[in-house]
Motif scaffolding. Structure first.
Motif, mmCIF file in Angstrom:
data_model
loop_
_atom_site.group_PDB
_atom_site.id
_atom_site.type_symbol
_atom_site.label_atom_id
_atom_site.label_comp_id
_atom_site.label_asym_id
_atom_site.label_seq_id
_atom_site.Cartn_x
_atom_site.Cartn_y
_atom_site.Cartn_z
ATOM 1 N N ASP A 15 0.825 -1.209 0.000
ATOM 2 C CA ASP A 15 0.000 0.000 0.000
ATOM 3 C C ASP A 15 0.863 1.264 0.000
ATOM 4 O O ASP A 15 0.511 2.257 -0.626
ATOM 5 C CB ASP A 15 -0.921 0.005 1.221
ATOM 6 N N MET A 16 1.982 1.198 0.704
ATOM 7 C CA MET A 16 2.882 2.363 0.724
ATOM 8 C C MET A 16 3.278 2.750 -0.704
ATOM 9 O O MET A 16 3.467 3.932 -1.007
ATOM 10 C CB MET A 16 4.159 2.014 1.501
ATOM 11 N N GLN A 17 3.417 1.765 -1.578
ATOM 12 C CA GLN A 17 3.831 2.030 -2.957
ATOM 13 C C GLN A 17 2.708 2.669 -3.776
ATOM 14 O O GLN A 17 2.960 3.541 -4.591
ATOM 15 C CB GLN A 17 4.252 0.721 -3.656
ATOM 16 N N VAL A 18 1.497 2.207 -3.567
ATOM 17 C CA VAL A 18 0.425 2.646 -4.468
ATOM 18 C C VAL A 18 -0.547 3.612 -3.801
ATOM 19 O O VAL A 18 -1.520 4.031 -4.412
ATOM 20 C CB VAL A 18 -0.365 1.444 -5.039
ATOM 21 N N HIS A 19 -0.278 3.985 -2.543
ATOM 22 C CA HIS A 19 -1.191 4.858 -1.818
ATOM 23 C C HIS A 19 -1.467 6.133 -2.614
ATOM 24 O O HIS A 19 -0.548 6.731 -3.162
ATOM 25 C CB HIS A 19 -0.588 5.217 -0.458
ATOM 26 N N ASP A 20 -2.748 6.535 -2.655
ATOM 27 C CA ASP A 20 -3.135 7.770 -3.337
ATOM 28 C C ASP A 20 -2.785 7.788 -4.818
ATOM 29 O O ASP A 20 -2.665 8.848 -5.422
ATOM 30 C CB ASP A 20 -2.504 8.993 -2.655
ATOM 31 N N SER A 21 -2.620 6.607 -5.421
ATOM 32 C CA SER A 21 -2.355 6.563 -6.859
ATOM 33 C C SER A 21 -3.612 6.043 -7.572
ATOM 34 O O SER A 21 -4.595 5.673 -6.923
ATOM 35 C CB SER A 21 -1.194 5.630 -7.159
ATOM 36 N N HIS A 22 -3.559 5.999 -8.892
ATOM 37 C CA HIS A 22 -4.708 5.488 -9.632
ATOM 38 C C HIS A 22 -4.942 4.002 -9.410
ATOM 39 O O HIS A 22 -6.007 3.495 -9.754
ATOM 40 C CB HIS A 22 -4.567 5.823 -11.125
ATOM 41 N N PHE A 23 -3.962 3.300 -8.832
ATOM 42 C CA PHE A 23 -4.197 1.898 -8.475
ATOM 43 C C PHE A 23 -5.363 1.814 -7.488
ATOM 44 O O PHE A 23 -6.230 0.943 -7.580
ATOM 45 C CB PHE A 23 -2.923 1.304 -7.846
ATOM 46 N N ILE A 24 -5.385 2.754 -6.554
ATOM 47 C CA ILE A 24 -6.469 2.785 -5.557
ATOM 48 C C ILE A 24 -7.798 3.114 -6.247
ATOM 49 O O ILE A 24 -8.837 2.528 -5.938
ATOM 50 C CB ILE A 24 -6.152 3.826 -4.461
ATOM 51 N N VAL A 25 -7.735 4.054 -7.192
ATOM 52 C CA VAL A 25 -8.955 4.403 -7.927
ATOM 53 C C VAL A 25 -9.504 3.157 -8.621
ATOM 54 O O VAL A 25 -10.706 2.865 -8.572
ATOM 55 C CB VAL A 25 -8.661 5.516 -8.951
ATOM 56 N N ALA A 26 -8.592 2.393 -9.249
ATOM 57 C CA ALA A 26 -9.017 1.170 -9.936
ATOM 58 C C ALA A 26 -9.606 0.179 -8.942
ATOM 59 O O ALA A 26 -10.696 -0.356 -9.139
ATOM 60 C CB ALA A 26 -7.828 0.554 -10.660
ATOM 61 N N HIS A 27 -8.904 -0.040 -7.813
ATOM 62 C CA HIS A 27 -9.365 -1.007 -6.823
ATOM 63 C C HIS A 27 -10.760 -0.647 -6.309
ATOM 64 O O HIS A 27 -11.653 -1.495 -6.268
ATOM 65 C CB HIS A 27 -8.376 -1.084 -5.658
ATOM 66 N N LEU A 28 -10.948 0.613 -5.933
ATOM 67 C CA LEU A 28 -12.227 0.927 -5.286
ATOM 68 C C LEU A 28 -13.380 0.858 -6.289
ATOM 69 O O LEU A 28 -14.485 0.463 -5.932
ATOM 70 C CB LEU A 28 -12.162 2.278 -4.563
ATOM 71 N N HIS A 29 -13.091 1.182 -7.563
ATOM 72 C CA HIS A 29 -14.172 1.062 -8.538
ATOM 73 C C HIS A 29 -14.468 -0.400 -8.853
ATOM 74 O O HIS A 29 -15.623 -0.750 -9.103
ATOM 75 C CB HIS A 29 -13.841 1.849 -9.806
ATOM 76 N N TYR A 30 -13.444 -1.257 -8.838
ATOM 77 C CA TYR A 30 -13.723 -2.681 -9.041
ATOM 78 C C TYR A 30 -14.593 -3.240 -7.925
ATOM 79 O O TYR A 30 -15.520 -4.006 -8.170
ATOM 80 C CB TYR A 30 -12.414 -3.482 -9.152
#
Lengths: 123, 848
Positions: free
Chosen positions: B393-408
């Motif tokens: 999470d430290m790597q992807v925090h506040d990145s579009h990875f999170i946007v993708a995860h939460l929309h999935y």
């Protein structure tokens, strides 16, 4: 007409109790850890004893609840059992079944919450 | 011998009686026409409106999403200004979460639940109507702000100190705080209604082990709303107090801490995800038997998983705060819980797969969407397990990875099941089927478009693209993937557009839908579609989990009026309130018909919140008084009136009381549930108190003012005295000593007033200044919270005193007093906690 209160007669509370124990254990673990770190009380290793006591008492509480649930369920645990007979007995057994499995879930979750304590030595 | 064995046989068929009864039911449940439609309270209408309103907010938020995607389609884009872009993404998240995801759960539940549980109406129809109007007015207020360039712009989680600084964020933040607090109140009102509905308004005989899974999920989610929303209300209150009156909660220079906001927000925010997800999964659980031709495998396992998710989801909030510098040991506990929640979540998914595997699968539009839901949700769940691990999470925090995860997770877990349910229950509501051919287009456009839009975001995120970024440079190397995402987003929009067109197109030439088109086992399909205003012709006895399959003659019996409440001879809308465990009939509840009060009360309350945004205090006070007057009018004329008779026949020789008080009544349960939520908000403030204790050493800080012990003691005596007086008054009244009860209430009223004054004075006399330090601000907030509740308590004591005086409350009909006594138990508890914190806690400081 007087109706018995669900707490006395029903099995509803057994449903909520195991994971409430988990929640208590979780919050206490978090608070002990957070306060320990925030207040700078000695090395974190000392908290292990606190955590072990917390975890063992939580597991004990959950196992007692599981016993009550097992008595309500009154059966050999079958993975897929409908328990849909329209009687008071059916309802009691159903709630016991759910509560028994919730106890197992709570025990697993409590152990999972305990695991980090074994790994961390500083805040 | 149970009550079921004692039932009389049904009356012999009589066409004249049948016609007369149906006519009376029609008349009693008739919907008003014209402008008076606004007075409708019936669950089937309110549910439909709720559904349409939340779909409208969904469309609005979807259009904002398209604007966001257009802005991000190409590098160095300036299609939207940065300022508008900030407003767009904030409002997109806010509207999707608060104005679509939660309200649509309430909409579907209000619309469907009475039919699913075999009853005629929700227990408090006017509360549903009130909740709906609050929701619409609040939603339009928050969304409309974007047209005036005044929308909130600090992200949907409103982090302090950005949001607490009035120089950096304008009125948009106030609109967010006040508008959403208002909508949260509406959500809690709906949750109270739904919980009482599930517990007390099931068809007779529908024991807990026979209750549809949907009922379990609604119960669980209602309880979650009750524990999740109040901490956010407490946070909103603190943030607005800081913005409006400069109280020190989040300002570090004055002993505050912005991290407190994150805690309070995510204690709400994470359970919120499951509040959104569980009701949708419930829809799949409800539909599945119809399309597998068998009962759901592992009924009790699904109940276990719903309850399990509900609990564990409250232990995840810090996983949104992994990068805030909390001790690693703390993060690890939340990481463990975040992994643990996958167990119950997985159990229900496996139960569904097992049901499909063991049944005879029937291909259909709802199942296509359900399959799409499972595929997308499992994908999002797996990335969830990845980001539950702190180092990743430290790597992807506040990145579009999170946007993708939460929309999935949200689109897979919530939106696709909702679409499945939309196809499944569309004929139930309208009497017509949606087109299968158009449906295939809808599905593949949305499913395909979704994956094209969000799958690439995993890569852009890992490549370093932050979420909420306004634009980017071509040199970043994100251009192609972003363009692909934008194309996908328009695919989703096209699919949704087809769905809207298919829903709205006239279906006059289409043949009417057959009865129970899916051959489903659920009680909602027992009637012809669309149903009558009164719902069921008679309220059946339910003895199986799948009544339409396992009680073959039930449909005929219900329609012949052979079961309960087949008539409305007194011209009143009625439903049967049953007991929590075994759904044994307890009493007949008279529910209100159409009326203007909920509508005007909602307008008055919304004015209180809206005018507060602009600090128009005089108008706020006028609106608040109007609201209180309307509320008292509502309660006095419509609740717990002494009935004309003690008991009535409901059919089959069953005779039930028409009035209940104490813990047998639906009103008592509603009070208990509401106050549980209220207590949670109070605990949010207590949490803030202890949070500051961990931040400061010592707390209260050296040199800060302490509340005066003498006045605190006076407050304790008077407030606890008021609490005792109310309880004693209830007992005296029941024993027939009406005058003593009345005078004791008046004494309680005076004691409560004096107690509040003493509490405020205890803080004032020693110069506690809420703008000076977080300690002072927290003490004042606790005191104000208690005083506000005591104030409401005084109002309802006065109401009861008037009730006794004018014979609305008598020794036999004393439901109001029972509820007020219960209210005061909760107030008493918060008084004790507050006085302990203000008076005793500072004493600990002296001992090193």
């Amino acid at each position: 007409m007087k109706y018995e209160r669900i707490i006395d007669k029903g099995s509803v509370w057994v449903l909520a109790a195991p994971l409430t124990v988990w929640a208590g254990h979780f919050l206490l673990s978090y608070w002990v850890g957070a306060v320990w770190c925030a207040k700078g009380w000695g090395p974190l290793v000392d908290t292990r004893i606190v955590m072990v006591v917390l975890t063992l008492s939580a597991l004990l509480a959950v196992s007692l609840l599981a016993r009550i649930a097992r008595q309500r369920y009154r059966g050999v645990l079958v993975v897929d059992e409908a328990i849909d007979d329209p009687t008071e007995n059916g309802r009691t057994r159903f709630m016991g079944h759910v509560a028994l499995m919730l106890s197992v879930l709570a025990a697993v979750a409590i152990v999972m919450t305990f695991l980090p304590t074994l790994v961390f030595e500083r805040c | 011998m149970t009550w079921i064995d004692r039932l009389a046989p049904p009356p012999p068929p009589d066409p004249d009686r049948h016609a007369a009864e149906t006519a009376r039911l029609n008349e009693v449940w008739e919907q008003p026409k014209g402008i008076a439609r606004l007075t409708v309270v019936n669950n089937s209408s309110i549910g439909k409106w709720y559904l349409i309103a939340s779909m409208a907010f969904f469309t609005f938020a979807g259009i904002l999403a398209l604007l966001i995607r257009l802005q991000l389609a190409v590098p160095d884009n300036d299609l939207l200004t940065a300022r508008f872009y900030n407003q767009a993404f904030t409002l997109h998240g806010t509207a999707m979460m608060f104005l679509f995801a939660v309200p649509i759960f309430e909409a579907v539940a209000i619309l469907m639940m009475p039919s699913l549980l075999g009853t005629r109406e929700m227990p408090f129809p006017r509360l549903s109507a009130f909740s709906f109007w609050c929701f619409v007015i609040g939603g339009v207020f928050v969304c409309g702000s974007i047209l005036f360039d005044a929308a909130p712009d600090s992200g949907w989680f409103m982090y302090a100190p950005l949001s607490s600084d009035t120089r950096q964020t304008g009125i948009g933040t106030d609109i967010w705080l006040l508008g959403l607090s208002f909508i949260e109140v509406a959500s809690i009102a709906a949750a109270v209604e739904l919980i009482v509905g599930v517990l007390k308004c099931r068809a007779p005989g529908m024991r807990l082990n026979l209750m549809p899974l949907y009922g379990w999920y609604v119960l669980v989610v209602g309880a979650m709303i009750l524990f999740a929303f109040p901490p956010l209300i407490a946070g909103d209150l603190m943030l607005e107090m800081e913005r409006a009156f400069d109280w020190a909660f989040f300002d570090v220079t004055r002993g505050g801490d912005p991290l407190l906001w994150q805690h309070l927000f995510w204690i709400f925010g994470h359970p919120e995800v499951y509040i959104v997800f569980l009701p949708s999964i419930a829809l799949i659980a409800t539909m599945l038997p119809a399309f597998t031709r068998r009962g759901v495998v592992g009924h009790s396992w699904i109940v276990l998983s719903a309850v399990g998710v509900a609990f564990i989801s409250f232990g995840l909030w810090v996983h949104h705060m992994y990068t805030t510098g909390l001790p690693e040991i703390s993060l690890a506990f939340f990481s463990a819980a975040s992994e643990a929640v996958a167990i119950p979540t997985g159990i229900q998914i496996f139960c569904f797969i097992a049901t499909i595997y063991m049944g005879t699968f029937v291909r259909s539009m709802p199942m296509l969407f359900a399959a799409g839901a499972l595929a997308i949700f499992v994908f999002g769940g797996l990335t969830g397990v990845m980001i539950a691990v702190v180092p990743f999470d430290m790597q992807v925090h506040d990145s579009h990875f999170i946007v993708a995860h939460l929309h999935y997770t949200l689109i897979g877990g919530a939106l696709f099941p909702l679409f499945a349910g939309y196809y499944y229950w569309f004929p139930f509501v309208t009497g017509h089927m949606l087109s299968r051919k158009a449906g295939l287009w809808v599905f593949w456009l949305i499913f395909g478009g979704f994956n094209i839009a969000f799958l690439p975001m995993h890569w852009t995120g890992i490549m370093g693209m932050p979420r909420r970024v306004w634009t980017y440079s071509a040199a970043d190397g994100w251009s192609t993937l972003n363009l692909v995402s934008t194309i996908g987003a328009f695919g989703i929009a096209a699919g949704f557009l087809i769905l809207v067109i298919d829903s709205l197109r006239p279906k006059n030439r289409q043949p009417d839908c057959v009865r129970n088109p899916w051959q489903a086992p659920g009680l909602e399909w027992i009637d012809k579609v669309p149903g009558k205003n009164y719902g069921l012709r008679s309220i059946p006895l339910v003895t199986t989990r799948y009544p339409l399959w396992d009680q073959p003659d039930l449909q005929r019996q219900v329609e012949a009026g052979e079961w309960f409440l087949p008539d409305a001879p007194e011209g009143r809308r009625e439903l049967i309130v049953t007991d929590v465990l075994d759904a044994e009939p307890m009493y007949v509840q008279r529910v209100p018909g159409p009326g203007w009060l909920p509508f005007f009360a909602a307008i008055a309350l919304s004015l209180v919140f809206i005018l507060t945004t602009w600090h128009l205090w005089m108008l706020v006070i006028v609106s608040a008084i109007a609201f209180v007057v309307l509320l008292i009018w509502w309660l006095w004329t419509g609740t717990a009136r002494p009935p004309e008779t003690h008991a009535k026949d409901v059919g089959r020789g069953l005779r039930l009381p028409v009035y209940a008080s104490g813990d047998g009544s639906a009103g008592w349960w509603a009070m208990f549930i509401t106050m549980t939520g209220d207590l949670t908000a109070f605990l949010g403030i207590v949490f803030a108190f202890f949070f500051f204790w961990t931040v400061h050493d010592p707390f209260p800080p050296v040199g800060s003012g302490l509340p005066d012990t003498g006045f605190l003691m006076i407050a304790a005596v008077l407030l606890i005295g008021a609490w005792v007086a109310v309880g004693a008054s209830k007992r005296l009244n029941r024993n027939g000593r009406v005058n003593a009860a009345l005078w004791l209430l008046v004494a309680g009223l005076l004691a409560a007033m004096g107690g509040c004054a003493a509490l405020i004075w205890a803080l004032r006399v020693n110069g506690l200044d809420p703008t000076a330090h977080a300690w002072d601000a927290t003490c004042w907030l606790l005191a104000l919270w208690v005083c506000a509740h005591v104030g409401i308590g005084m109002l309802i004591i006065g109401y009861c005193a008037a009730g006794i005086f004018w014979r609305k409350i008598t020794p036999a009909w004393d439901a109001d007093l029972g509820n007020v006594a219960l209210y005061w138990h909760f107030v008493g508890l918060s008084v004790v906690v507050t006085l302990t914190l203000l008076g005793l806690f500072p004493l600990l400081r002296a001992t090193p």
